[in-house]
Motif scaffolding. Structure first.
Motif, PDB file in Angstrom:
ATOM      1  N   TYR A 175       4.909 -10.199  11.767  1.00 37.17           N
ATOM      2  CA  TYR A 175       5.878  -9.317  11.102  1.00 37.17           C
ATOM      3  C   TYR A 175       7.240  -9.979  10.905  1.00 37.17           C
ATOM      4  CZ  TYR A 175       2.569  -5.574  12.164  1.00 37.17           C
ATOM      5  OH  TYR A 175       1.444  -4.781  12.240  1.00 37.17           O
ATOM      6  N   LEU A 176       7.418 -11.174  11.430  1.00 35.81           N
ATOM      7  CA  LEU A 176       8.747 -11.781  11.422  1.00 35.81           C
ATOM      8  C   LEU A 176       9.303 -12.044  10.028  1.00 35.81           C
ATOM      9  CD1 LEU A 176       8.598 -14.259  14.446  1.00 35.81           C
ATOM     10  CD2 LEU A 176       9.872 -12.108  14.274  1.00 35.81           C
ATOM     11  N   ASP A 177       8.438 -12.370   9.067  1.00 37.03           N
ATOM     12  CA  ASP A 177       8.969 -12.602   7.723  1.00 37.03           C
ATOM     13  C   ASP A 177       9.612 -11.332   7.170  1.00 37.03           C
ATOM     14  OD1 ASP A 177       6.453 -11.391   7.588  1.00 37.03           O
ATOM     15  OD2 ASP A 177       6.041 -12.189   5.584  1.00 37.03           O
ATOM     16  N   LEU A 178       9.003 -10.178   7.456  1.00 32.51           N
ATOM     17  CA  LEU A 178       9.579  -8.897   7.031  1.00 32.51           C
ATOM     18  C   LEU A 178      10.858  -8.591   7.798  1.00 32.51           C
ATOM     19  CD1 LEU A 178       6.391  -6.615   6.898  1.00 32.51           C
ATOM     20  CD2 LEU A 178       7.532  -7.733   4.986  1.00 32.51           C
ATOM     21  N   LEU A 179      10.816  -8.809   9.101  1.00 35.69           N
ATOM     22  CA  LEU A 179      11.963  -8.489   9.946  1.00 35.69           C
ATOM     23  C   LEU A 179      13.171  -9.355   9.633  1.00 35.69           C
ATOM     24  CD1 LEU A 179      10.157  -7.951  13.380  1.00 35.69           C
ATOM     25  CD2 LEU A 179      10.929  -6.208  11.761  1.00 35.69           C
ATOM     26  N   HIS A 180      12.951 -10.646   9.425  1.00 40.59           N
ATOM     27  CA  HIS A 180      14.068 -11.535   9.105  1.00 40.59           C
ATOM     28  C   HIS A 180      14.766 -11.088   7.819  1.00 40.59           C
ATOM     29  CE1 HIS A 180      12.205 -15.049  11.606  1.00 40.59           C
ATOM     30  NE2 HIS A 180      12.697 -14.086  12.355  1.00 40.59           N
ATOM     31  N   GLU A 214      -1.896  -1.727   7.812  1.00 43.37           N
ATOM     32  CA  GLU A 214      -1.218  -0.638   7.105  1.00 43.37           C
ATOM     33  C   GLU A 214       0.276  -0.633   7.404  1.00 43.37           C
ATOM     34  OE1 GLU A 214      -2.580   1.409   4.816  1.00 43.37           O
ATOM     35  OE2 GLU A 214      -4.315   0.093   5.055  1.00 43.37           O
ATOM     36  N   LEU A 215       0.624  -0.959   8.638  1.00 48.15           N
ATOM     37  CA  LEU A 215       2.033  -1.017   9.027  1.00 48.15           C
ATOM     38  C   LEU A 215       2.780  -2.079   8.228  1.00 48.15           C
ATOM     39  CD1 LEU A 215       4.299  -0.176  11.011  1.00 48.15           C
ATOM     40  CD2 LEU A 215       3.454  -1.941  12.576  1.00 48.15           C
ATOM     41  N   TYR A 216       2.176  -3.240   8.077  1.00 46.82           N
ATOM     42  CA  TYR A 216       2.794  -4.328   7.317  1.00 46.82           C
ATOM     43  C   TYR A 216       3.061  -3.895   5.874  1.00 46.82           C
ATOM     44  CZ  TYR A 216       3.619  -9.118   5.677  1.00 46.82           C
ATOM     45  OH  TYR A 216       4.184 -10.246   5.139  1.00 46.82           O
ATOM     46  N   ARG A 240       3.284  -0.847   4.684  1.00 44.25           N
ATOM     47  CA  ARG A 240       4.209   0.289   4.587  1.00 44.25           C
ATOM     48  C   ARG A 240       5.661  -0.149   4.760  1.00 44.25           C
ATOM     49  NH1 ARG A 240       3.064   5.780   5.188  1.00 44.25           N
ATOM     50  NH2 ARG A 240       4.986   6.971   4.863  1.00 44.25           N
ATOM     51  N   ILE A 241       5.906  -1.099   5.646  1.00 47.96           N
ATOM     52  CA  ILE A 241       7.272  -1.593   5.836  1.00 47.96           C
ATOM     53  C   ILE A 241       7.811  -2.181   4.538  1.00 47.96           C
ATOM     54  CG2 ILE A 241       8.672  -3.365   6.993  1.00 47.96           C
ATOM     55  CD1 ILE A 241       6.945  -2.936   9.470  1.00 47.96           C
ATOM     56  N   ARG A 242       6.966  -2.832   3.785  1.00 49.69           N
ATOM     57  CA  ARG A 242       7.393  -3.466   2.525  1.00 49.69           C
ATOM     58  C   ARG A 242       7.789  -2.441   1.464  1.00 49.69           C
ATOM     59  NH1 ARG A 242       3.062  -7.781   0.601  1.00 49.69           N
ATOM     60  NH2 ARG A 242       4.724  -8.129  -0.923  1.00 49.69           N
ATOM     61  N   THR A 243       7.259  -1.219   1.556  1.00 52.15           N
ATOM     62  CA  THR A 243       7.474  -0.233   0.491  1.00 52.15           C
ATOM     63  C   THR A 243       8.270   0.998   0.920  1.00 52.15           C
ATOM     64  OG1 THR A 243       5.354   0.843   0.987  1.00 52.15           O
ATOM     65  CG2 THR A 243       5.340  -0.920  -0.660  1.00 52.15           C
ATOM     66  N   GLU A 244       8.460   1.185   2.227  1.00 57.31           N
ATOM     67  CA  GLU A 244       9.097   2.409   2.720  1.00 57.31           C
ATOM     68  C   GLU A 244      10.566   2.491   2.292  1.00 57.31           C
ATOM     69  OE1 GLU A 244       9.578   5.854   3.737  1.00 57.31           O
ATOM     70  OE2 GLU A 244       7.625   5.103   4.458  1.00 57.31           O
ATOM     71  N   LYS A 245      10.947   3.632   1.695  1.00 59.99           N
ATOM     72  CA  LYS A 245      12.317   3.822   1.227  1.00 59.99           C
ATOM     73  C   LYS A 245      13.126   4.734   2.143  1.00 59.99           C
ATOM     74  CE  LYS A 245      11.482   1.372  -2.443  1.00 59.99           C
ATOM     75  NZ  LYS A 245      12.022  -0.004  -2.505  1.00 59.99           N
ATOM     76  N   ASN A 246      12.441   5.597   2.888  1.00 59.36           N
ATOM     77  CA  ASN A 246      13.140   6.523   3.775  1.00 59.36           C
ATOM     78  C   ASN A 246      13.644   5.769   5.012  1.00 59.36           C
ATOM     79  OD1 ASN A 246      12.935   8.449   6.330  1.00 59.36           O
ATOM     80  ND2 ASN A 246      13.372   9.728   4.561  1.00 59.36           N
ATOM     81  N   ALA A 247      14.956   5.835   5.260  1.00 57.35           N
ATOM     82  CA  ALA A 247      15.559   5.047   6.341  1.00 57.35           C
ATOM     83  C   ALA A 247      15.021   5.434   7.710  1.00 57.35           C
ATOM     84  CB  ALA A 247      17.075   5.206   6.312  1.00 57.35           C
ATOM     85  N   GLU A 248      14.869   6.742   7.973  1.00 52.90           N
ATOM     86  CA  GLU A 248      14.397   7.188   9.286  1.00 52.90           C
ATOM     87  C   GLU A 248      12.966   6.721   9.552  1.00 52.90           C
ATOM     88  OE1 GLU A 248      14.910  11.374   9.710  1.00 52.90           O
ATOM     89  OE2 GLU A 248      17.095  11.281   9.600  1.00 52.90           O
ATOM     90  N   ASP A 249      12.117   6.825   8.545  1.00 53.01           N
ATOM     91  CA  ASP A 249      10.736   6.369   8.705  1.00 53.01           C
ATOM     92  C   ASP A 249      10.678   4.849   8.863  1.00 53.01           C
ATOM     93  OD1 ASP A 249       9.829   8.933   8.546  1.00 53.01           O
ATOM     94  OD2 ASP A 249       9.113   8.804   6.478  1.00 53.01           O
ATOM     95  N   LEU A 250      11.504   4.154   8.104  1.00 59.67           N
ATOM     96  CA  LEU A 250      11.524   2.698   8.191  1.00 59.67           C
ATOM     97  C   LEU A 250      11.950   2.244   9.587  1.00 59.67           C
ATOM     98  CD1 LEU A 250      11.160  -0.033   6.845  1.00 59.67           C
ATOM     99  CD2 LEU A 250      13.497   0.160   5.933  1.00 59.67           C
ATOM    100  N   ILE A 251      12.904   2.941  10.176  1.00 60.39           N
ATOM    101  CA  ILE A 251      13.360   2.610  11.521  1.00 60.39           C
ATOM    102  C   ILE A 251      12.211   2.726  12.528  1.00 60.39           C
ATOM    103  CG2 ILE A 251      14.748   3.527  13.437  1.00 60.39           C
ATOM    104  CD1 ILE A 251      17.008   3.971  11.374  1.00 60.39           C
TER     105      ILE A 251
END
Length: 227
Positions: free
Chosen positions: A131-136, A102-104, A106-117
């Motif tokens: 998760y590195l592909d998302l993080l990079h 679910e975390l993976y 959500r990171i791809r779709t989250e728009k709120n900066a505070e939640d994304l952080i």
């Protein structure tokens, strides 16, 4: 105890005694100091702290599990509660797998900066390379705080796959980001990383002292390696 009770000084009239001891502990009071303040034995202080921590951990778990969306409730937790929740997940493989999945997403779709952080920070605590592909990709984000926390997570994961990404991060506009990258490269850097750091440290007049210290420490660590 209702999970609606908030453990802070503003709610002191509704708190059990052991939570008052816990609040003093959270203010960095020692067991001995709390014993004197509360006029109870050090043994009783320790017992109350254990009871409070167990109760808070239980409430954190209930808070998350009562929600249809585990991440929505997770995002409402304090940092210490999130750490407790992750610790609990480590005891349950099935729940951990579901949470990571679910975390993976959500990171791809989250728009709120505070939640994304918060979500990005969580990947660093989990130390998962998947998760590195998302993080990079997020190191290119326009929001400097998102880039900073992303590089922090990448540093905690410490995968050689991130070496090139971290070398680019040494040129980020955020000084704390540059510090994180240097600290990470001290562990996973190579000869190319060393050359970049040596070049950057010559530009002392353009850099923060704490960043320069990170560069120096990384250079020293890499010079001790054989590539």
């Amino acid at each position: 105890m209702s999970n609606k009770i908030i453990v802070d000084w503003n709610n002191i009239d509704e708190l059990e005694d052991y939570f008052i001891t816990y609040l003093l502990y959270k203010e960095s009071k020692t067991v001995s100091q709390i014993s004197k303040i509360r006029n109870i034995s050090t043994m009783e202080v320790k017992d109350q702290l254990i009871k409070a921590k167990l109760q808070i951990k239980s409430l954190s778990k209930e808070k998350v599990e009562s929600s249809k969306d585990i991440l929505d409730k997770y995002l409402e937790l304090s940092k210490s509660e999130r750490l407790d929740f992750i610790e609990e997940l480590n005891l349950d493989d099935d729940r951990m797998i579901k949470f990571k999945r679910e975390l993976y997403k959500r990171i791809r779709t989250e728009k709120n900066a505070e939640d994304l952080i918060i979500l990005i920070w969580t990947t660093g605590e989990l130390k998962e390379e998947k998760y590195l592909d998302l993080l990079h990709a997020l190191t290119m984000h326009r929001h400097s705080d998102i880039r900073r926390i992303t590089y922090s997570a990448i540093r905690k994961i410490s995968s050689p796959r991130s070496r090139t990404c971290l070398e680019k991060g040494l040129y980020d506009s955020n000084p704390q980001t540059r510090q994180y990258c240097a600290k990470a490269l001290a562990i996973i850097g190579n000869d190319n990383s060393l050359k970049i750091l040596e070049k950057l440290i010559k530009q002392k007049s353009h850099e923060k002292e704490y960043v320069l210290r990170a560069y120096e420490e990384a250079i020293q660590a890499l010079e001790n390696e054989s590539f």
